[in-house]
Design an enzyme around this catalytic site. Structure first.
Site: not given
Length: 383
Positions: A3, A11, A315, A342
């Site tokens: 990247c 970034c 979830n 997550c």
């Protein structure tokens, strides 16, 4: 993945950029296993828990939603992030975004200039256009949302909408979201839909989910499809006559697990997400699937004993399901839980609160390559 933005120090959002992808996945597996070690031991040791191979993702071009801060000037807008001085940093060619979004971002930046939309200056607290949010469906269609401070720029958006759709015909849903407050959030409560079409169909083989502007959806379409398939396979294996999908969003787990002989209920606080889920169920002809806007914990606490299902899917957001819902599941008659998380840290805490529901199977899904984030899905069964 290479990247240029990362290499130049422009970034650093993708904190694992440059690390070999196989090492990223292995580190996530090791970390998740370590965090769930106590749950594994409580379930009878390593041999009692089946760890399936991690589900991997394309290293680049995987992210189906871009949340881009608009900065710069009307003549030279930036779409990307803000630097430490709150100036716009342009990331319109971000490599983790899907190809359709990468194509759209330069067009949208030009549109901001052509339409005369005034980027919001965070430091000075003036201007109008705060964010551009873009979501791509599996079919290549786009939902584009312009987050504005006020209604002042709505006439410009409406006047130039035809021109935008001529150069970006994939933009089938275009909206303006109003966020008048100066605070660190991405969107406000009010949405103005500018196109005739209001939902973005997210097609997964036999299941199509309708995404509305303020509804949550998994950011990695390819891995999300495998997540739903894995959960559905486990659910079919234990074959509950009834199930709940708590924190159901637009109904991903519920719609995938629906069967003719199974009563399914999906619960979600977002009314927009529930509207989407109901539309999907209706179009699919699913008569034994019900969705309701409610708090997951409150829904469970109010349930009559004879209404408790055989299986519950949870979830939750990163904070997990918490002590109250975990305690209810522990004390309930629910036989099986599919927990998709997550955040393996809160997953481990929640599993410790449900010792009677033993961890039987677990799988890591790399939903977020180039970052330390992951998804883990587990099957729990009552001891």
């Amino acid at each position: 993945m290479q990247c240029d933005y990362f290499d130049r120090g422009v970034c650093r959002s993708c904190t694992l950029m440059g690390q070999p992808y196989a090492d990223q996945v292995l580190d996530k597996e090791i970390r998740t296993r370590e965090l769930l070690r106590d749950a594994v031991e409580a379930s009878g040791g390593p041999g009692a828990v089946e760890w399936l191979p991690a589900i991997t993702s394309p290293e680049a071009g995987y992210r189906n939603k871009a949340k881009m801060v608009v900065g710069g000037t009307v003549q030279r807008p930036t779409v990307g992030i803000l630097d430490h001085r709150q100036r716009g940093v342009d990331l319109r060619h971000c490599g983790i975004c899907t190809p359709g979004i990468r194509r759209a971002l330069p067009i949208l930046a030009d549109f901001v200039a052509d339409a005369g939309l005034i980027p919001y200056d965070v430091a000075a607290r003036r201007g109008e256009l705060k964010f551009v949010l873009v979501t791509e469906s599996p079919d290549g269609d786009l939902m584009v949302r312009f987050v504005l401070r006020s209604e002042g720029q709505l006439p410009r958006l409406r006047d130039h909408l035809g021109a935008l759709r001529r150069v970006l015909p994939e933009a089938v849903v275009v909206t303006a979201n109003l966020l008048p407050e100066h605070k660190a959030v991405t969107e406000g409560d009010r949405e103005v839909v500018l196109t005739e079409q209001e939902t973005l169909p997210m097609r997964f083989d036999a299941v199509t989910m309708h995404l509305r502007p303020q509804s949550f959806f998994q950011t990695n379409t390819a891995v999300a499809a495998q997540l739903y398939d894995q959960a559905s396979a486990w659910i079919d294996e234990v074959a509950p006559a009834s199930m709940w999908d708590l924190y159901c969003g637009v109904g991903g787990f519920a719609l995938h697990a629906a069967r003719p002989d199974r009563a399914v209920t999906g619960i979600e606080t977002s009314r927009e997400a529930i509207r989407s889920a109901k539309q999907s169920a209706r179009e699919a002809g699913l008569t034994d699937v019900r969705f309701a806007a409610d708090d997951a914990t409150e829904h469970a606490l109010r349930a009559r004993p004879d209404a408790v299902p055989g299986l519950v899917v949870v979830n939750p957001p990163r904070r997990g399901i918490g002590e109250t819902l975990a305690g209810w599941l522990e004390d309930s008659s629910v036989e099986h839980v599919v927990y998709s998380s997550c955040n393996p840290v809160t997953l481990a805490k929640d599993l410790a609160r449900m010792p009677s529901l033993r961890l039987r199977r677990a799988r890591v899904l790399d939903m977020f390559p180039q970052t330390g984030h992951l998804e883990a899905v587990t099957l729990l069964s009552r001891a």
